[in-house]
Design a protein around this motif. Structure first.
Motif, PDB file in Angstrom:
ATOM      1  N   ASP A  66       0.851  -1.187   0.000  1.00 56.19           N
ATOM      2  CA  ASP A  66       0.000   0.000   0.000  1.00 56.19           C
ATOM      3  C   ASP A  66       0.894   1.246   0.000  1.00 56.19           C
ATOM      4  O   ASP A  66       2.134   1.150   0.036  1.00 56.19           O
ATOM      5  CB  ASP A  66      -0.960  -0.007   1.196  1.00 56.19           C
ATOM      6  N   ALA A  67       0.269   2.423  -0.014  1.00 54.20           N
ATOM      7  CA  ALA A  67       1.042   3.661  -0.167  1.00 54.20           C
ATOM      8  C   ALA A  67       2.019   3.872   0.979  1.00 54.20           C
ATOM      9  O   ALA A  67       3.171   4.280   0.766  1.00 54.20           O
ATOM     10  CB  ALA A  67       0.084   4.853  -0.280  1.00 54.20           C
ATOM     11  N   ASP A  68       1.610   3.570   2.199  1.00 55.50           N
ATOM     12  CA  ASP A  68       2.496   3.786   3.348  1.00 55.50           C
ATOM     13  C   ASP A  68       3.688   2.836   3.305  1.00 55.50           C
ATOM     14  O   ASP A  68       4.837   3.236   3.572  1.00 55.50           O
ATOM     15  CB  ASP A  68       1.720   3.591   4.655  1.00 55.50           C
ATOM     16  N   GLU A  69       3.421   1.577   2.969  1.00 58.42           N
ATOM     17  CA  GLU A  69       4.519   0.609   2.923  1.00 58.42           C
ATOM     18  C   GLU A  69       5.486   0.942   1.780  1.00 58.42           C
ATOM     19  O   GLU A  69       6.707   0.809   1.935  1.00 58.42           O
ATOM     20  CB  GLU A  69       3.964  -0.802   2.745  1.00 58.42           C
TER      21      GLU A  69
END
Length: 768
Positions: A66-69
């Motif tokens: 995902d975007a955070d990872e």
């Protein structure tokens, strides 16, 4: 650690954790992200701490982050990227050491010697460049590293090795490579110019003053390499690439070949130890063959066995012998032959990928662009362009003289796997059917050039009239070059029920087959055509093609028992269809088989019956058949000790030839006349009228040689040699030697007669 995830300070650990969480192998993640397995392994081990942003994004997408990872992965990569030094700060050289040399390096002595000579004889003011290119698995990097270590003493000012990641989705740019090279010479980052051209100019000015050895491994193309090459000075650059890099000029090219069998076995012995290889010497040789003598494949097999010290070599041989399991068997740890091929395959344009995998469906050892185009659904010009691209990429090997291409055995297996994976059975079968139909139409049209009964003014039926062979020489060349393809097409047509096409092709081949009796394939051709006639319920055509099959068994396969069975079946079919011509042929072919089986009186009876049957018919075809029967009858009479009767029979045949046969070409009648001249010469020899025999045999031999009919010519040469020996002619020995060697190549039983005649000539010469 935060929430079980490695901290951002360690990119390699974080990447390894994310890959494990996604349950992906290194090979699977590398494939999905478009990077090499080696590059991915370097990241996870910490050797590459700060990959470029595009590479990190590709990895994040492949891992499904995902975007955070994804941001966290990019943050850890950014921490590992080099930072500019303050102006005037100390410059610590960037280490670019040579990789570790391979202790069990084997063979390549000639290539190493040429490279040593290049260095020894080099002009000090002119830098030398050698390009090591070729197919995957040839050991290009291993050779370059080994050569660099051998040459290192000649280059005291620096030995640098740089992996250019040419097979990655994002190869190293020339600009970045130049920065690393300049850093290796001790320049601070602040002192390195920003632009590629400025960096290249600075690199060349510094390299010109030094004796440097530069190993540029895994190059992508000429554009990447060009700025890295020194312009002057005593340096040596070794470039490895899977691409040919043909655009690089004034370079030395090192063409690595496959290992010889004994070299491949030696490599196994160096990996496993000589005792283990000696204990299973034949298995070691078989293993080398199954690896196709490809260094990477041999090394993988050796490493696999090394990790299993109690496993027999023969066990791995048995596994690899099954083609469907061979690529699976050639893996040991991270070394996988399939992965090496996949890297190159994924770099190709879609059209080149299609040609590579579909060409694996071609029959025989090599294929033409014509065949490749048919299988891949491309135009001829598109196929040529793709084949040349594949040759430059080391995935195909081009014939040095003809426009034909071949696979390495293991690459063919890999390409065939891609057919199943990317095309599937329906597309594969459509490609094979399209190719088979075209090939049989071309083969039929080409063979009709030799058919005495064909109207050569009629349309040829060739699928590409503009590109069709014109005249007999071109037709013969095409039929010989594409023999494996049109035979495979005939098999497919037969197996898929296209029996009329099988019959038409085989019928067209009838006259051409007589020029090439040494091709054992005629048995299969006429087996299939007689079977197709039976499937169509045509007894007359069945008789025709069973007669062709009897001929093939008699003269091509030298199997008289099978010939007799076919001739008897042809006779029954001919009688059922009331075909006198085919009855005559069937009696003649049966007689030929009986003759070869030593049943001479039975053969004599059948030949007399055949001659009587054919003499009663008035067609031109019957006259030609009668000439063949008279030829065989006279030969049998001579063997029975009735040479005078044989001479009468053969002169009767010669009179028919001289009178001519209506609606038959002069060239065809000249062939039958030559056959009878040969038999007349042999009859006269049997009567010991040697000087009369010689001119008849020379005339026959001259015709067969000029007509390029080796199966006939070499037998006539043997007959002439025996006559020359009897009269003490100085050409006797050379004539018999030539006949013996050629008959051996043709697998003719008469090679033994030639050897005996030579021995007798030797005994006569020594007075014994």
């Amino acid at each position: 650690m935060r929430g079980g995830t490695p901290s951002t300070e360690d990119f390699g650990q974080r990447l390894r954790f994310l890959r494990g969480r996604a349950a992906l192998s290194q090979e699977a993640l590398a494939h999905a992200a478009g990077v090499s397995v080696r590059a991915l392994a370097d990241m996870e081990r910490g050797r590459t701490r700060g990959p470029q942003r595009r590479t990190v994004r590709a990895l994040a997408d492949a891992l499904g982050l995902d975007a955070d990872e994804a941001a966290g992965l990019e943050e850890s990569a950014a921490l590992g990227r080099p930072r500019p030094r303050a102006a005037g700060g100390p410059a610590a050289p960037v280490a670019l050491p040579l990789p570790r040399d391979i202790q069990d390096f084997t063979a390549r002595d000639a290539a190493l010697a040429r490279l040593l000579d290049l260095v020894r004889d080099a002009d000090p003011g002119r830098p030398q460049v050698t390009v090591v290119a070729g197919q995957p698995g040839l050991g290009k990097t291993a050779f370059a590293v080994h050569a660099a270590h051998r040459l290192a003493p000649h280059f005291p000012d620096g030995r640098f090795a740089l992996d250019l990641h040419g097979m990655d989705a994002e190869p190293t740019s020339s600009r970045d490579a130049l920065a690393r090279l300049l850093g290796a010479l001790g320049l601070a980052e602040a002192a390195i110019p920003a632009g590629t051209d400025d960096r290249a100019g600075l690199w060349r000015s510094l390299a010109a003053e030094r004796r440097l050895l530069l190993l540029l491994d895994n190059a992508a193309d000429e554009a990447q390499i060009g700025p890295l090459l020194p312009g002057t000075g005593p340096s040596l650059t070794i470039v490895t690439s899977r691409q040919a890099l043909a655009g690089l000029t004034a370079v030395h090219r090192c063409d690595l070949a496959l290992l010889r069998r004994e070299e491949a076995v030696e490599l196994l012995a160096r990996i496993l130890g000589p005792e283990r290889v000696r204990a299973e010497a034949q298995a070691a040789r078989d293993l080398a063959d199954l690896c196709g003598h490809l260094p990477l494949a041999v090394r993988i097999a050796g490493q696999r066995l090394l990790s299993r010290p109690h496993e027999h070599l023969g066990k791995l041989v048995a596994r690899l012998a099954a083609e469907g399991r061979r690529l699976d068997g050639l893996q040991a740890g991270n070394l996988r032959i399939r992965a090496a091929f996949a890297l190159s395959y994924r770099q190709l344009r879609a059209e080149a990928q299609t040609l590579l995998r579909r060409a694996s469906l071609a029959a025989g050892a090599d294929f033409s662009p014509e065949t490749g185009a048919l299988l891949a659904g491309l135009t001829y010009d598109e196929a040529v362009a793709c084949a040349e691209e594949l040759t430059d990429a080391g995935l195909l090997q081009s014939d040095p003289a003809a426009e034909r291409y071949r696979f390495h055995d293991l690459l063919r297996l890999y390409a065939a796997e891609q057919v199943e994976a990317d095309d599937g059975p329906a597309v594969r079968d459509a490609a094979l059917d399209r190719t088979a139909g075209w090939m049989l139409r071309r083969a039929t049209a080409a063979a009709l050039h030799f058919d005495a009964d064909h109207d050569h003014t009629a349309p040829s039926g060739d699928p590409d009239p503009d590109g069709a062979p014109t005249g007999r020489e071109e037709a013969r060349a095409w039929l010989e070059a594409e023999r494996a393809q049109w035979l495979a097409a005939l098999r497919r047509a037969h197996d898929t029920g296209r029996h009329r096409q099988v019959l038409d092709t085989a019928e067209a081949m009838h006259w051409f087959s007589d020029l090439n009796q040494h091709w054992e394939q005629w048995v299969e051709v006429f087996q299939r055509s007689s079977d197709s006639a039976r499937a169509l319920g045509s007894r007359r055509e069945e008789a025709v093609h069973l007669n062709y099959l009897a001929w093939a068994y008699n003269l091509c396969a030298h199997d008289p028992r099978a010939a007799l069975v076919s001739a008897d079946s042809a006779l029954a079919a001919a009688r059922d269809s009331d075909d006198g011509l085919q009855q005559g042929w069937a009696l003649g072919y049966g007689a030929g088989a009986l003759h070869r089986l030593g049943r001479l009186e039975e053969a004599h009876t059948r030949l007399r019956e055949a001659a009587h049957c054919l003499a009663a018919q008035e067609t031109g075809q019957a006259r030609l058949a009668e000439l063949s029967i008279l030829n065989a009858l006279g030969a049998l009479l001579r063997q029975l000790g009735r040479a005078e009767d044989a001479l009468d029979i053969h002169r009767r045949g010669e009179r028919i030839c001289r009178a001519g046969v209506p609606r038959r070409a002069d060239e065809l009648i000249a062939f039958y006349h030559a056959v009878h001249r040969q038999q007349i010469g042999n009859d006269l020899a049997a009567l010991e009228r040697w000087h009369e025999a010689e001119p008849s045999l020379r005339q026959a031999l001259g015709f067969f040689d000029a007509a390029q009919m080796p199966a006939w010519a070499e037998q006539a040469r043997l007959d002439l040699g025996r006559v020359l020996g009897a009269i003490g002619h100085p050409e006797a020995r050379q004539t018999l030697l030539a006949a013996r060697d050629a008959l051996a190549e043709l697998r003719s039983p008469r090679q033994a007669e030639a050897a005996t005649a030579l021995a007798q000539l030797g005994e006569a010469g020594t007075g014994r």
